[in-house]
Design an enzyme around this catalytic site. Structure first.
Site, PDB file in Angstrom:
ATOM      1  N   ALA A 193       0.821  -1.070   0.438  1.00  0.00           N
ATOM      2  CA  ALA A 193       0.241  -0.014  -0.010  1.00  0.00           C
ATOM      3  C   ALA A 193       0.814   1.545  -0.195  1.00  0.00           C
ATOM      4  O   ALA A 193       0.506   2.112  -0.722  1.00  0.00           O
ATOM      5  CB  ALA A 193      -0.766  -0.244   1.033  1.00  0.00           C
ATOM      6  N   ASP A 194       1.818   0.780   0.839  1.00  0.00           N
ATOM      7  CA  ASP A 194       2.619   2.670   0.961  1.00  0.00           C
ATOM      8  C   ASP A 194       3.007   2.707  -0.751  1.00  0.00           C
ATOM      9  O   ASP A 194       3.314   4.402  -1.400  1.00  0.00           O
ATOM     10  CB  ASP A 194       4.221   1.944   1.505  1.00  0.00           C
ATOM     11  CG  ASP A 194       3.623   1.006   2.830  1.00  0.00           C
ATOM     12  OD1 ASP A 194       3.048   0.786   2.707  1.00  0.00           O
ATOM     13  OD2 ASP A 194       4.484   1.501   3.483  1.00  0.00           O
TER      14      ASP A 194
END
Length: 741
Positions: A193-194
């Protein structure tokens, strides 16, 4: 020194033992590249910790300036290793530091402290505007190593130095085929997700800066793949990565890491800042942002922060700021851009910002920042991280903007810096250490003067001493006349001019080549009575004054001089370049032609398309335009007719609004090289609904019925032309002019 030893870009302390009663003193010696101004943070301001009160704009920016200066001081004192890892306070080119650069670069746009931009420039110069990760395919694609690209894009946007963008663009060119692959693969490029904060905004912004849509197109494709794997609709949250789909906390709650979702929220905001308003997938991202925001609002804790594990606050009950700061930023950003309801979200922003301020340590750094990692862990109050500081700066800046009007999307790039600002914020490399003594310093200065004088400089081709002047046409062709020409040799421009003014609009070939081009109207500066545009265009650089005039006006993403759009939901929805044309009259007393514009969306409410007639007679400073807007619904339209905003070292110009007489006038700030332009719009006063503006334009609003023609006028003046030498003379002429509607 072994290769494993760090290279210090910091203060080196030289202790001098002094004999007698004078105590030993420590005298700082600055390492090459470090400046003394960076070593001392600004004085600590009063930090608002009252959750019932929104800090004033000045208070929020003062807090951001203080925290940024404290972080710069800490970074300047840290050693820099040859291999940049994840040191939480060290200058580097990786994602940890790059997140700070993102916030600091936004702060530098509004701060009165030039040292922030000067430090950022020094960082970019230190890394030669390049990127980590050259050793393999996976590292070339690593989103974490792309994050610093935002700093390079910011400096390019402000300065236009093409070399600043070259290494980043080369890397993104290599990535595009992999991001845009047609065959689906089990592995993702952005599998965590980062990554949605690190890379997609950089790719989207590259499309904005270069006009090439391929970067946005490729990023959009991989973004959707990542969301398909990590977005959990029933939770309205993102998994950090696939490993956490079935993992739980000690109390049995599913693991939704705060910072992972915070990366996504902040990344969505930055992504939407560069996504065109008419992009077919824009509604998907707006909807996703709103769903995620509503869930984050529900999960805020009583102290104003969010816990490291969003659904298990009791497992990690201590304060955590790195995710929380991004949430405050995202929620405030959503309110500022009209995507979130102010009344519903503002209390959460106030509570969150007050809580963040309570966690600013005596050093000025943001405490309680979870260490680098991939999942929730416990965090100590004294733990800090560059990413937490960067997130705080973004949050404080959005809080400052909550005192202003709703901002439109996409967001305009920052204005170009003046040469004086560039010089003041670009550190000069120190001379070689062998240059010692007055004689050697004089020799060095002479060498540098010779370098400047003798080196080939492509920019020098535009200097007056090398400018080729236009040769006047034969006497028989110097009579005044009104002409219009379709120019396939200039990517399908339509050019028209008479004895006083010259303009153009952009056609389909340019649309295919330069994605940001649109339906704005260009202004040419002219100082002869006969046509000159065709001869000026024979030179590759027609933006240079060759004696008869030039095109130095920048339409950009705005409406230029009299382009229009539909004003709906506090946004201007505009067409692309003209689609078809027909020339009715040219070469005599009047230039007349018609252009059509393909259908374009007005949000999801309707589609609109246009046919517009243009007429420019001899002796007039005004082009008469009759527009017929059609639509797939019959409701009236509010049409915004615009003039592009402008800002330079001489200010933002002067705008005049006169609803009673249907006038909108703008005198641009003086261009130091080419002078001033005035632009005026005249509409039927009976149709005026008021005035508005967005990031790019001043607008006069008129009510229009679909299918019914309406007429308006656009005019321009150049203070180095033949007719108007002052703003006062031009605007008096506009006020006294009479128009047929």
């Amino acid at each position: 020194m072994s290769l494993r030893s760090p290279i210090r870009l910091a203060v080196l302390l030289l202790s001098a033992a002094v004999a007698g009663p004078v105590a030993a003193q420590t005298q700082p010696v600055l390492a090459p590249g470090v400046e003394a101004e960076w070593l001392t943070p600004r004085p600590r301001p009063t930090l608002n910790t009252d959750p019932s009160r929104l800090p004033s704009r000045a208070e929020a920016i003062a807090a951001a300036d203080y925290v940024a200066s404290a972080q710069i001081a800490a970074m300047a004192k840290e050693p820099i290793a040859l291999s940049t890892g994840s040191n939480l306070s060290q200058m580097s080119s990786n994602w940890v530091a790059a997140t700070f650069y993102v916030g600091a670069a936004r702060l530098a746009r509004v701060s009165d402290d030039p040292e922030t931009l000067r430090f950022l420039t020094a960082v970019a110069e230190h890394y030669n505007y390049s990127l980590r990760g050259a050793r393999s395919g996976p590292t070339l694609l690593n989103a974490d190593d792309i994050a610093i690209g935002d700093l390079y894009e910011e400096l390019y946007a402000r300065r236009g130095q093409e070399g600043v963008l070259m290494p980043l663009r080369q890397r993104l060119d290599w990535q595009v085929p992999h991001l845009n692959r047609s065959t689906e693969t089990l592995a993702l490029v952005w599998w965590w997700a980062d990554a949605l904060f690190m890379a997609p905004p950089v790719l989207a912004r590259m499309s904005t800066l270069t006009g090439d849509p391929k970067y946005l197109t490729a990023a959009n494709r991989e973004w959707r793949r990542t969301a398909e794997h990590l977005w959990v609709p029933e939770q309205r949250l993102f998994l950090r990565d696939e490993r956490f789909r079935d993992r739980t906390e000690a109390n049995g709650a599913p693991i939704y890491w705060s910072r992972a979702n915070a990366w996504v929220m902040a990344g969505l905001a930055r992504w939407l800042e560069s996504m065109p308003a008419d992009h077919p997938d824009r509604a998907y991202y707006v909807d996703l942002f709103q769903k995620l925001s509503s869930r984050i609002l529900e999960l805020q804790q009583d102290d104003g922060l969010w816990r490291a594990s969003l659904l298990a606050p009791d497992v990690y009950p201590e304060a955590e700021t790195s995710g929380s700061a991004f949430y405050v930023y995202g929620l405030a950003w959503g309110v500022n851009h009209g995507l979130l309801e102010r009344d519903a979200y503002l209390p959460a922003v106030r509570k969150g910002l007050a809580a963040l301020n309570r966690n600013i340590l005596p050093s000025g750094l943001v405490g309680a920042a979870q260490k680098t990692g991939d999942q929730p862990v416990s965090t100590r109050p004294d733990e800090t991280g560059l990413y937490a500081t960067g997130a705080y700066l973004l949050a404080a800046l959005e809080a400052a903007d909550l005192h202003g009007e709703i901002q439109s999307l996409p967001q305009a790039e920052p204005a170009r810096d003046t040469p004086e600002v560039v010089a003041a914020t670009t550190p000069t490399p120190p001379p070689p250490i062998t240059v010692v003594g007055e004689a050697e310093l004089r020799r060095r200065e002479e060498e540098m003067r010779a370098t400047r004088a003798l080196a080939y400089d492509p920019a020098g081709l535009n200097r007056p001493s090398t400018i080729e002047r236009l040769t006047p046409p034969p006497a028989a062709e110097q009579q005044a006349r009104a002409v219009v020409r379709f120019a396939p040799d200039r990517l399908d421009d339509l050019l028209w001019e008479n004895d006083r003014v010259a303009h153009r609009i952009y056609g389909p070939a340019l649309e295919a080549r330069e994605a940001p081009s649109g339906s704005g109207i260009d202004v040419w500066a002219k100082r002869v009575r006969y046509p000159f545009m065709d001869r000026q265009l024979k030179f590759p650089n027609y933006h240079t004054d060759r004696g008869e005039g030039l095109d130095y006006y920048d339409v950009g993403r705005g409406r230029g001089a009299g382009g229009l759009g539909v004003w709906y939901d506090n946004k201007l929805w505009t067409s692309r370049n003209f689609s078809t044309y027909e020339i009715q009259e040219t070469g005599g007393d009047e230039a007349r032609f018609t252009a059509t514009y393909r259908p374009w969306p007005v949000d999801v409410a309707r589609n609109v398309w246009e046919t517009r007639e243009f007429s420019l007679p001899l002796g007039s400073s005004f082009t008469r335009m009759t527009s017929t807007l059609s639509s797939n619904t019959t409701e009236p339209l509010i049409v915004g007719i615009g003039i592009s905003k402008r800002r330079n070292e001489n200010g933002a110009g002067q705008v005049t609004r006169d609803a009673a007489n249907g006038r909108l006038m703008f005198w641009e700030p003086e261009n130091p090289e080419h002078g001033g332009l005035g632009i005026a719009i005249a509409v039927d006063p009976a149709k005026v609904e008021g005035f508005a503006e967005d990031a790019d334009n001043y607008l006069i609003l008129v009510r229009v019925t679909p299918g019914e023609p309406f007429t308006y006028y656009m005019g321009s003046a150049w203070d180095r032309g033949l007719d108007f030498q002052t703003r006062e003379a031009w605007e008096a002429f506009v006020r006294e002019s009479r128009f047929r509607f």
